[in-house]
Write a protein that holds these residues in place. Structure first.
Motif, PDB file in Angstrom:
ATOM      1  N   TRP A 162      31.172  30.173  41.290  1.00  0.00           N
ATOM      2  CA  TRP A 162      30.754  31.500  40.839  1.00  0.00           C
ATOM      3  C   TRP A 162      30.551  32.437  42.024  1.00  0.00           C
ATOM      4  O   TRP A 162      31.037  33.581  42.032  1.00  0.00           O
ATOM      5  CB  TRP A 162      29.475  31.380  40.016  1.00  0.00           C
ATOM      6  CG  TRP A 162      28.817  32.669  39.640  1.00  0.00           C
ATOM      7  CD1 TRP A 162      27.623  33.142  40.095  1.00  0.00           C
ATOM      8  CD2 TRP A 162      29.306  33.658  38.715  1.00  0.00           C
ATOM      9  NE1 TRP A 162      27.328  34.352  39.528  1.00  0.00           N
ATOM     10  CE2 TRP A 162      28.345  34.696  38.673  1.00  0.00           C
ATOM     11  CE3 TRP A 162      30.443  33.754  37.931  1.00  0.00           C
ATOM     12  CZ2 TRP A 162      28.499  35.826  37.878  1.00  0.00           C
ATOM     13  CZ3 TRP A 162      30.603  34.878  37.127  1.00  0.00           C
ATOM     14  CH2 TRP A 162      29.644  35.892  37.109  1.00  0.00           C
ATOM     15  N   GLU A 163      29.861  31.951  43.052  1.00  0.00           N
ATOM     16  CA  GLU A 163      29.650  32.774  44.241  1.00  0.00           C
ATOM     17  C   GLU A 163      30.975  33.126  44.912  1.00  0.00           C
ATOM     18  O   GLU A 163      31.178  34.262  45.358  1.00  0.00           O
ATOM     19  CB  GLU A 163      28.738  32.033  45.235  1.00  0.00           C
ATOM     20  CG  GLU A 163      27.266  32.063  44.881  1.00  0.00           C
ATOM     21  CD  GLU A 163      26.394  31.646  46.042  1.00  0.00           C
ATOM     22  OE1 GLU A 163      25.392  32.333  46.297  1.00  0.00           O
ATOM     23  OE2 GLU A 163      26.718  30.642  46.703  1.00  0.00           O
ATOM     24  N   TYR A 164      31.873  32.165  44.981  1.00  0.00           N
ATOM     25  CA  TYR A 164      33.183  32.413  45.597  1.00  0.00           C
ATOM     26  C   TYR A 164      33.920  33.506  44.831  1.00  0.00           C
ATOM     27  O   TYR A 164      34.529  34.405  45.430  1.00  0.00           O
ATOM     28  CB  TYR A 164      34.005  31.129  45.625  1.00  0.00           C
ATOM     29  CG  TYR A 164      35.283  31.240  46.426  1.00  0.00           C
ATOM     30  CD1 TYR A 164      35.362  30.754  47.735  1.00  0.00           C
ATOM     31  CD2 TYR A 164      36.421  31.822  45.870  1.00  0.00           C
ATOM     32  CE1 TYR A 164      36.536  30.860  48.467  1.00  0.00           C
ATOM     33  CE2 TYR A 164      37.600  31.935  46.600  1.00  0.00           C
ATOM     34  CZ  TYR A 164      37.651  31.445  47.892  1.00  0.00           C
ATOM     35  OH  TYR A 164      38.823  31.563  48.612  1.00  0.00           O
ATOM     36  N   SER A 165      33.883  33.441  43.502  1.00  0.00           N
ATOM     37  CA  SER A 165      34.598  34.445  42.710  1.00  0.00           C
ATOM     38  C   SER A 165      34.028  35.844  42.926  1.00  0.00           C
ATOM     39  O   SER A 165      34.774  36.842  42.896  1.00  0.00           O
ATOM     40  CB  SER A 165      34.548  34.075  41.221  1.00  0.00           C
ATOM     41  OG  SER A 165      33.265  34.296  40.670  1.00  0.00           O
ATOM     42  N   LEU A 166      32.731  35.943  43.136  1.00  0.00           N
ATOM     43  CA  LEU A 166      32.111  37.245  43.405  1.00  0.00           C
ATOM     44  C   LEU A 166      32.502  37.774  44.775  1.00  0.00           C
ATOM     45  O   LEU A 166      32.684  38.985  44.964  1.00  0.00           O
ATOM     46  CB  LEU A 166      30.585  37.131  43.312  1.00  0.00           C
ATOM     47  CG  LEU A 166      29.988  36.719  41.968  1.00  0.00           C
ATOM     48  CD1 LEU A 166      28.472  36.662  42.055  1.00  0.00           C
ATOM     49  CD2 LEU A 166      30.419  37.671  40.864  1.00  0.00           C
ATOM     50  N   GLU A 167      32.639  36.862  45.727  1.00  0.00           N
ATOM     51  CA  GLU A 167      32.927  37.258  47.112  1.00  0.00           C
ATOM     52  C   GLU A 167      34.416  37.453  47.385  1.00  0.00           C
ATOM     53  O   GLU A 167      34.782  38.042  48.403  1.00  0.00           O
ATOM     54  CB  GLU A 167      32.372  36.195  48.073  1.00  0.00           C
ATOM     55  CG  GLU A 167      30.846  36.087  48.044  1.00  0.00           C
ATOM     56  CD  GLU A 167      30.340  34.844  48.755  1.00  0.00           C
ATOM     57  OE1 GLU A 167      31.181  34.083  49.295  1.00  0.00           O
ATOM     58  OE2 GLU A 167      29.114  34.636  48.762  1.00  0.00           O
ATOM     59  N   HIS A 168      35.275  36.978  46.477  1.00  0.00           N
ATOM     60  CA  HIS A 168      36.717  37.037  46.729  1.00  0.00           C
ATOM     61  C   HIS A 168      37.480  37.629  45.532  1.00  0.00           C
ATOM     62  O   HIS A 168      38.345  36.968  44.956  1.00  0.00           O
ATOM     63  CB  HIS A 168      37.265  35.635  47.044  1.00  0.00           C
ATOM     64  CG  HIS A 168      36.720  35.042  48.297  1.00  0.00           C
ATOM     65  ND1 HIS A 168      35.511  34.383  48.328  1.00  0.00           N
ATOM     66  CD2 HIS A 168      37.225  34.995  49.552  1.00  0.00           C
ATOM     67  CE1 HIS A 168      35.295  33.961  49.565  1.00  0.00           C
ATOM     68  NE2 HIS A 168      36.303  34.316  50.323  1.00  0.00           N
ATOM     69  N   PRO A 169      37.185  38.860  45.153  1.00  0.00           N
ATOM     70  CA  PRO A 169      38.005  39.495  44.106  1.00  0.00           C
ATOM     71  C   PRO A 169      39.411  39.768  44.648  1.00  0.00           C
ATOM     72  O   PRO A 169      39.603  39.884  45.870  1.00  0.00           O
ATOM     73  CB  PRO A 169      37.254  40.790  43.820  1.00  0.00           C
ATOM     74  CG  PRO A 169      36.580  41.130  45.125  1.00  0.00           C
ATOM     75  CD  PRO A 169      36.173  39.783  45.708  1.00  0.00           C
ATOM     76  N   ILE A 170      40.378  39.848  43.750  1.00  0.00           N
ATOM     77  CA  ILE A 170      41.737  40.170  44.183  1.00  0.00           C
ATOM     78  C   ILE A 170      41.818  41.681  44.384  1.00  0.00           C
ATOM     79  O   ILE A 170      41.742  42.454  43.428  1.00  0.00           O
ATOM     80  CB  ILE A 170      42.775  39.711  43.140  1.00  0.00           C
ATOM     81  CG1 ILE A 170      42.638  38.210  42.872  1.00  0.00           C
ATOM     82  CG2 ILE A 170      44.183  40.057  43.614  1.00  0.00           C
ATOM     83  CD1 ILE A 170      42.800  37.312  44.087  1.00  0.00           C
ATOM     84  N   THR A 171      41.952  42.109  45.618  1.00  0.00           N
ATOM     85  CA  THR A 171      41.982  43.541  45.940  1.00  0.00           C
ATOM     86  C   THR A 171      43.311  43.974  46.549  1.00  0.00           C
ATOM     87  O   THR A 171      43.537  45.171  46.734  1.00  0.00           O
ATOM     88  CB  THR A 171      40.857  43.892  46.932  1.00  0.00           C
ATOM     89  OG1 THR A 171      41.010  43.107  48.120  1.00  0.00           O
ATOM     90  CG2 THR A 171      39.488  43.610  46.317  1.00  0.00           C
ATOM     91  N   LYS A 172      44.182  43.003  46.858  1.00  0.00           N
ATOM     92  CA  LYS A 172      45.450  43.348  47.503  1.00  0.00           C
ATOM     93  C   LYS A 172      46.561  42.494  46.921  1.00  0.00           C
ATOM     94  O   LYS A 172      46.494  41.267  46.947  1.00  0.00           O
ATOM     95  CB  LYS A 172      45.351  43.126  49.017  1.00  0.00           C
ATOM     96  CG  LYS A 172      46.608  43.499  49.787  1.00  0.00           C
ATOM     97  CD  LYS A 172      46.401  43.287  51.280  1.00  0.00           C
ATOM     98  CE  LYS A 172      47.651  43.655  52.071  1.00  0.00           C
ATOM     99  NZ  LYS A 172      47.467  43.415  53.537  1.00  0.00           N
TER     100      LYS A 172
END
Length: 241
Positions: A162-172
């Motif tokens: 869950w923490e990883y998903s918050l910290e690594h959204p797909i932005t590029k």
């Protein structure tokens, strides 16, 4: 069709098709394996390309592995796989399904991909985990306290994930991308697919009555036709264009 079992720094892989300078990397989803690339390869390898499929951790020949089907294990592996691909092929494209697409986007966003085909892709992991937490009636505070929770629908909820998903959204994501999505996908919300497609200028195809897992004869027929339309080749037979 020619087929070779190889190993990429210990990762079991299959190389499909005759020698070519054009390659599709094939990344399966949860529950898949490198062998499932056979149907895709039957189409693609007739179009003067090769396919490289791998077993992700805890899948295929790697089923005995434990606690490794996560991005902090998989992203470094996929970076290694594409480094290998760049050493052996001039042009590289990507086919990925479900969570395999999410792992791929985390790994390949800065790589020189020619084209991408995504089947039922996970494009917003935060939204997916939130949905599963709702299904399991688990709050964020409860997950933080317990760290991991096994649900009655077979998925394990993880605070680290869950923490990883918050910290690594797909932005590029800068590559020409085709997406095939089932109208009745119960995992991936249509608004997340449409938002992703709009943001990154992807072409979205929605199969009426399709599901997350394309497995019925009709769904597989739609999938094959979609692949044929979106894999270019000067050598493709006219009736497959």
């Amino acid at each position: 069709m020619e087929k070779y079992n190889i190993s990429i720094s210990g990762v079991p892989a299959i190389l499909w098709g005759k020698s070519s300078q054009r390659l599709f990397i094939y990344i399966h989803g949860q529950g898949g394996n490198k062998e499932e690339a056979a149907a895709f390869s039957e189409i693609v390898c007739k179009r003067d390309l090769q396919v490289l499929s791998i077993d992700l951790p805890e899948h295929g020949q790697r089923k005995a592995e434990i606690n490794t089907f996560d991005p902090w294990h998989i992203v470094p592996e996929l970076k290694m796989v594409i480094s290998y691909a760049k050493e052996h092929w001039e042009k590289i494209s990507l086919y990925a399904s479900s969570i395999g697409a999410w792992f791929s986007m985390l790994s390949f966003y800065n790589e020189p991909l020619e084209k991408c085909l995504f089947l039922s892709p996970v494009v917003d992991m935060k939204q997916l985990i939130s949905k599963m937490m709702n299904w399991a009636n688990v709050s964020e505070a409860q997950l933080q306290q317990e760290r991991t929770i096994l649900t009655d629908f077979g998925q394990t909820l993880s605070w680290n994930y869950w923490e990883y998903s918050l910290e690594h959204p797909i932005t590029k994501w800068k590559f020409p991308t085709q997406i095939l999505y089932g109208e009745n996908d119960n995992l991936i919300d249509r608004d997340s697919i449409e938002n992703f497609s709009d943001k990154f200028k992807c072409h979205l195809t929605v199969m009426k009555s399709g599901e997350h897992w394309f497995h019925t004869p009709k769904q597989l027929e739609v999938l094959d036709d979609w692949v044929k339309r979106n894999v270019p080749s000067k050598k493709a037979p006219a009736n497959e264009r």
